[in-house]
Design an enzyme around this catalytic site. Structure first.
Site, PDB file in Angstrom:
ATOM      1  N   ASN A 102       0.800  -1.223   0.000  1.00  0.00           N
ATOM      2  CA  ASN A 102       0.000   0.000   0.000  1.00  0.00           C
ATOM      3  C   ASN A 102       0.834   1.276   0.000  1.00  0.00           C
ATOM      4  OD1 ASN A 102      -1.741  -2.069   2.075  1.00  0.00           O
ATOM      5  ND2 ASN A 102      -2.680  -1.398   0.161  1.00  0.00           N
ATOM      6  N   ILE A 109       1.006   6.774   0.301  1.00  0.00           N
ATOM      7  CA  ILE A 109       0.339   5.729   1.060  1.00  0.00           C
ATOM      8  C   ILE A 109      -1.132   5.634   0.653  1.00  0.00           C
ATOM      9  CG2 ILE A 109      -0.292   4.950   3.386  1.00  0.00           C
ATOM     10  CD1 ILE A 109       2.060   6.832   4.358  1.00  0.00           C
ATOM     11  N   CYS A 110      -1.590   4.405   0.440  1.00  0.00           N
ATOM     12  CA  CYS A 110      -3.009   4.166   0.194  1.00  0.00           C
ATOM     13  C   CYS A 110      -3.600   3.608   1.492  1.00  0.00           C
ATOM     14  CB  CYS A 110      -3.198   3.171  -0.947  1.00  0.00           C
ATOM     15  SG  CYS A 110      -4.923   2.838  -1.313  1.00  0.00           S
ATOM     16  N   LEU A 111      -4.276   4.478   2.224  1.00  0.00           N
ATOM     17  CA  LEU A 111      -4.903   4.100   3.489  1.00  0.00           C
ATOM     18  C   LEU A 111      -6.207   4.868   3.592  1.00  0.00           C
ATOM     19  CD1 LEU A 111      -4.713   2.618   6.239  1.00  0.00           C
ATOM     20  CD2 LEU A 111      -3.448   4.594   7.112  1.00  0.00           C
ATOM     21  N   SER A 142      -6.240  -3.316  -2.688  1.00  0.00           N
ATOM     22  CA  SER A 142      -6.063  -1.958  -3.206  1.00  0.00           C
ATOM     23  C   SER A 142      -4.581  -1.573  -3.175  1.00  0.00           C
ATOM     24  CB  SER A 142      -6.897  -0.990  -2.361  1.00  0.00           C
ATOM     25  OG  SER A 142      -6.722   0.327  -2.807  1.00  0.00           O
TER      26      SER A 142
END
Length: 173
Positions: A102, A109-111, A142
């Site tokens: 992620n 960052i994908c959060l 994701s």
């Protein structure tokens, strides 16, 4: 004149005579969060303003959780708080090289809580804990790094090799 009128008048006169600095409430909120972190920082997590004159830019350190490929490793992050924080999330990036499903190679960052699931009740400590948790349980549905996501699911030994190859020790003194 009743007390509520007096209060309202003084607020109006304060606004006209004393200009409140832009971001005033952001600064107060971040000062409060800094005190909270200093008093009770969770293990393996820290974050502080980079400069005393600008509380909207912080540097943090996240230590990898036990029993994960990140165990004992330390990573630097950068947090940039917008003028409408806490009503909008900060921009958070890893400044240390990171190998994670992620996190892209630029540290983005994908959060979800840093995007569409943000809430004004979240704070710096929530962000740090969420990032540490993400190291333990990535969201492989994701990914920003598809190769890392695939290796996490299929070949943990190779995943660890890639992680260590990208890892750089930091001076956290």
């Amino acid at each position: 004149m009743n007390p509520s009128q007096s209060t309202n008048n003084s607020i109006i006169s304060n606004e006209t005579t004393t200009k409140i600095p832009e971001g005033h409430s952001v600064t107060q909120r971040l000062q409060s969060e800094l005190v909270q972190l200093m008093m009770s920082a969770p293990p393996g997590l820290s974050a502080f303003p980079i400069n005393d004159d600008d509380l909207t830019k912080w540097s943090g350190i996240i230590t990898g959780p036990d029993s994960t490929p990140y165990e004992g490793l330390k990573f630097k992050i950068f947090l940039q708080f917008p003028n409408n924080y806490p009503y909008a999330p900060p921009k958070v990036t890893f400044t240390s090289p990171m190998w994670h499903p992620n996190v892209d190679m630029s540290g983005n960052i994908c959060l979800d809580i840093l995007k569409d699931q943000w809430s004004a009740v979240y704070n710096v400590q929530t962000i740090l804990l969420s990032l540490q948790s993400l190291l333990e349980e990535p969201n492989n549905s994701s990914p920003l790094n598809a190769v890392a996501a695939e290796l996490w699911d299929k070949d943990m030994d190779e995943y660890k090799k890639k992680l260590i190859a990208r890892y750089e020790e930091i001076d956290d003194n």
